[in-house]
Design a protein around this motif. Structure first.
Motif, PDB file in Angstrom:
ATOM      1  N   THR A 105     -11.827  -2.968  -9.344  1.00  0.00           N
ATOM      2  CA  THR A 105     -12.308  -2.636  -7.990  1.00  0.00           C
ATOM      3  C   THR A 105     -12.194  -1.160  -7.634  1.00  0.00           C
ATOM      4  N   LYS A 106     -11.362  -0.419  -8.374  1.00  0.00           N
ATOM      5  CA  LYS A 106     -11.102   0.998  -8.091  1.00  0.00           C
ATOM      6  C   LYS A 106     -10.447   1.200  -6.719  1.00  0.00           C
ATOM      7  N   ARG A 107      -9.799   0.174  -6.206  1.00  0.00           N
ATOM      8  CA  ARG A 107      -9.146   0.274  -4.905  1.00  0.00           C
ATOM      9  C   ARG A 107      -7.662  -0.085  -5.050  1.00  0.00           C
ATOM     10  N   SER A 108      -6.813   0.899  -4.837  1.00  0.00           N
ATOM     11  CA  SER A 108      -5.379   0.719  -5.002  1.00  0.00           C
ATOM     12  C   SER A 108      -4.819  -0.303  -4.022  1.00  0.00           C
ATOM     13  N   SER A 109      -5.277  -0.253  -2.778  1.00  0.00           N
ATOM     14  CA  SER A 109      -4.743  -1.160  -1.759  1.00  0.00           C
ATOM     15  C   SER A 109      -5.064  -2.612  -2.082  1.00  0.00           C
ATOM     16  N   LEU A 110      -6.282  -2.879  -2.532  1.00  0.00           N
ATOM     17  CA  LEU A 110      -6.663  -4.248  -2.879  1.00  0.00           C
ATOM     18  C   LEU A 110      -5.846  -4.734  -4.069  1.00  0.00           C
ATOM     19  N   ALA A 111      -5.652  -3.873  -5.042  1.00  0.00           N
ATOM     20  CA  ALA A 111      -4.831  -4.223  -6.206  1.00  0.00           C
ATOM     21  C   ALA A 111      -3.413  -4.544  -5.775  1.00  0.00           C
ATOM     22  N   ALA A 112      -2.888  -3.753  -4.846  1.00  0.00           N
ATOM     23  CA  ALA A 112      -1.533  -3.987  -4.351  1.00  0.00           C
ATOM     24  C   ALA A 112      -1.437  -5.324  -3.629  1.00  0.00           C
ATOM     25  N   LEU A 113      -2.389  -5.609  -2.771  1.00  0.00           N
ATOM     26  CA  LEU A 113      -2.362  -6.850  -1.988  1.00  0.00           C
ATOM     27  C   LEU A 113      -2.476  -8.078  -2.878  1.00  0.00           C
ATOM     28  N   VAL A 114      -3.367  -8.036  -3.858  1.00  0.00           N
ATOM     29  CA  VAL A 114      -3.546  -9.183  -4.763  1.00  0.00           C
ATOM     30  C   VAL A 114      -2.292  -9.403  -5.604  1.00  0.00           C
ATOM     31  N   SER A 115      -1.753  -8.325  -6.181  1.00  0.00           N
ATOM     32  CA  SER A 115      -0.584  -8.462  -7.055  1.00  0.00           C
ATOM     33  C   SER A 115       0.648  -8.911  -6.278  1.00  0.00           C
ATOM     34  N   VAL A 116       0.819  -8.377  -5.082  1.00  0.00           N
ATOM     35  CA  VAL A 116       1.971  -8.757  -4.259  1.00  0.00           C
ATOM     36  C   VAL A 116       1.850 -10.211  -3.798  1.00  0.00           C
ATOM     37  N   ALA A 117       0.640 -10.637  -3.451  1.00  0.00           N
ATOM     38  CA  ALA A 117       0.425 -12.020  -3.018  1.00  0.00           C
ATOM     39  C   ALA A 117       0.702 -13.016  -4.140  1.00  0.00           C
TER      40      ALA A 117
ATOM     41  N   GLU B  48      -3.823  -1.560   8.092  1.00  0.00           N
ATOM     42  CA  GLU B  48      -4.979  -0.673   8.277  1.00  0.00           C
ATOM     43  C   GLU B  48      -5.900  -0.718   7.064  1.00  0.00           C
ATOM     44  N   ASN B  49      -5.300  -0.830   5.869  1.00  0.00           N
ATOM     45  CA  ASN B  49      -6.112  -0.946   4.655  1.00  0.00           C
ATOM     46  C   ASN B  49      -6.921  -2.233   4.665  1.00  0.00           C
ATOM     47  N   ILE B  50      -6.304  -3.299   5.162  1.00  0.00           N
ATOM     48  CA  ILE B  50      -6.991  -4.595   5.213  1.00  0.00           C
ATOM     49  C   ILE B  50      -8.217  -4.512   6.113  1.00  0.00           C
ATOM     50  N   VAL B  51      -8.054  -3.825   7.255  1.00  0.00           N
ATOM     51  CA  VAL B  51      -9.191  -3.644   8.171  1.00  0.00           C
ATOM     52  C   VAL B  51     -10.315  -2.877   7.481  1.00  0.00           C
ATOM     53  N   ARG B  52      -9.957  -1.806   6.761  1.00  0.00           N
ATOM     54  CA  ARG B  52     -10.981  -1.013   6.065  1.00  0.00           C
ATOM     55  C   ARG B  52     -11.604  -1.789   4.913  1.00  0.00           C
ATOM     56  N   LEU B  53     -10.802  -2.606   4.221  1.00  0.00           N
ATOM     57  CA  LEU B  53     -11.360  -3.422   3.136  1.00  0.00           C
ATOM     58  C   LEU B  53     -12.382  -4.416   3.673  1.00  0.00           C
ATOM     59  N   MET B  54     -12.067  -5.011   4.804  1.00  0.00           N
ATOM     60  CA  MET B  54     -12.992  -5.975   5.407  1.00  0.00           C
ATOM     61  C   MET B  54     -14.260  -5.290   5.907  1.00  0.00           C
ATOM     62  N   ALA B  55     -14.119  -4.026   6.311  1.00  0.00           N
ATOM     63  CA  ALA B  55     -15.283  -3.278   6.805  1.00  0.00           C
ATOM     64  C   ALA B  55     -16.042  -2.593   5.676  1.00  0.00           C
ATOM     65  N   GLY B  56     -15.462  -2.615   4.465  1.00  0.00           N
ATOM     66  CA  GLY B  56     -16.106  -1.986   3.321  1.00  0.00           C
ATOM     67  C   GLY B  56     -15.989  -0.477   3.312  1.00  0.00           C
ATOM     68  N   THR B  57     -14.998   0.044   4.046  1.00  0.00           N
ATOM     69  CA  THR B  57     -14.835   1.503   4.136  1.00  0.00           C
ATOM     70  C   THR B  57     -13.576   2.014   3.436  1.00  0.00           C
ATOM     71  N   GLU B  58     -12.876   1.139   2.748  1.00  0.00           N
ATOM     72  CA  GLU B  58     -11.657   1.563   2.045  1.00  0.00           C
ATOM     73  C   GLU B  58     -12.035   2.481   0.875  1.00  0.00           C
ATOM     74  N   PRO B  59     -11.442   3.697   0.811  1.00  0.00           N
ATOM     75  CA  PRO B  59     -11.801   4.620  -0.276  1.00  0.00           C
ATOM     76  C   PRO B  59     -11.336   4.118  -1.639  1.00  0.00           C
ATOM     77  N   LYS B  60     -12.074   4.519  -2.662  1.00  0.00           N
ATOM     78  CA  LYS B  60     -11.726   4.150  -4.023  1.00  0.00           C
ATOM     79  C   LYS B  60     -10.753   5.167  -4.624  1.00  0.00           C
ATOM     80  N   ILE B  61     -10.108   4.748  -5.700  1.00  0.00           N
ATOM     81  CA  ILE B  61      -9.201   5.650  -6.424  1.00  0.00           C
ATOM     82  C   ILE B  61     -10.033   6.735  -7.087  1.00  0.00           C
ATOM     83  N   ARG B  62      -9.670   7.966  -6.826  1.00  0.00           N
ATOM     84  CA  ARG B  62     -10.388   9.091  -7.441  1.00  0.00           C
ATOM     85  C   ARG B  62      -9.385   9.988  -8.130  1.00  0.00           C
ATOM     86  N   VAL B  63      -9.571  10.181  -9.415  1.00  0.00           N
ATOM     87  CA  VAL B  63      -8.696  11.051 -10.199  1.00  0.00           C
ATOM     88  C   VAL B  63      -9.368  12.390 -10.362  1.00  0.00           C
ATOM     89  N   HIS B  64      -8.755  13.436  -9.801  1.00  0.00           N
ATOM     90  CA  HIS B  64      -9.328  14.777  -9.893  1.00  0.00           C
ATOM     91  C   HIS B  64      -9.016  15.393 -11.248  1.00  0.00           C
TER      92      HIS B  64
END
Length: 248
Positions: A170-182, A231-247
């Motif tokens: 998913t390239k989204r750290s927050s979603l990965a955290a929520l799924v793994s913690v759940a 707050e991440n959950i709200v953004r995930l539901m709205a589709g506005t949660e930023p993806k992981i970006r490695v500079h």
């Protein structure tokens, strides 16, 4: 046992309170991490500064806070509380006095688990609410993974593995955290399935009830981590949660 429990919990909270990401970025001359991105002091926000090395170091040290707390608490327990010995003459008496500093009959394996789990849990809480930063800290995921690896290596590694898989997809750290913690309480329950099932049998044991503590404790920590991600959950539901970006 109470004294040992309080000591290990306080010890865990103080270790967890060390704001690793905040300190590393400040020492690197990047200013106040709380003014960057989400304002979080965790590795994901450190990555937003553009330093992959500092983000990796923050992740490792935040995990180490949970890991070290549980391991060192084990030595504290062994130093302050003797292991239960049924052959001990004191314990053979019909009555014995148990005070908050020393139990002459020693601790059981279940009691040791209580202390170790709570010490690790307070490390997670310390990371979330560090005394040094007016109780405004991170979201606790890395420290949670560290304490779980020390408390139950199989469960901890499954949780980390889940995070990696979801993050890669998913390239989204927050979603990965929520799924793994759940899923962590589920992994814990599956690992301890034999003990849990005896609760519903005709021959439950003392350890059957004790086995529920780490499962319920993991559920409680998961709920707290979800709350920190509101707050991440709200953004995930709205589709506005930023993806992981490695500079580069």
């Amino acid at each position: 046992m109470i004294f040992t429990l309080l000591l290990c919990s306080a010890f865990g909270y103080l270790i967890g309170s060390v704001p690793v990401g905040f300190l590393l970025t400040r020492w690197a001359g990047m200013g106040d991490l709380r003014a960057v991105g989400s304002g979080n002091i965790g590795a994901t926000n450190v990555l937003r500064t553009g330093s992959v090395k500092l983000a990796a170091l923050t992740l490792g040290l935040d995990m180490a806070k949970g890991l070290v707390t549980v391991i060192l608490s084990m030595y504290i327990i062994k130093g302050l509380m003797p292991f239960a010995d049924g052959l001990n003459a004191i314990c053979a008496r019909p009555n014995h006095v148990t005070d908050m500093f020393y139990d002459p009959c020693g601790y059981t394996a279940g009691q040791m688990e209580y202390v170790l789990f709570l010490a690790g849990a307070f490390a997670v809480i310390g990371h979330m609410f560090p005394i040094w930063l007016q109780y405004k800290g991170g979201k606790g995921v890395a420290t949670f993974f560290g304490m779980m690896i020390a408390f139950s290596t199989q469960v901890g590694l499954l949780a980390v593995g889940t995070w990696l898989v979801v993050a890669i997809i998913t390239k989204r750290s927050s979603l990965a955290a929520l799924v793994s913690v759940a899923l962590t309480p589920v992994y814990m329950a599956l690992l301890m399935l034999d003990e849990v099932l005896t609760l519903f049998s005709n021959t439950p044991t003392v350890y059957s009830a004790e086995s529920m503590m780490p499962i319920l404790g993991t559920v409680a920590l998961s709920i707290l981590i979800f709350y920190r991600h509101r707050e991440n959950i709200v953004r995930l539901m709205a589709g506005t949660e930023p993806k992981i970006r490695v500079h580069a």
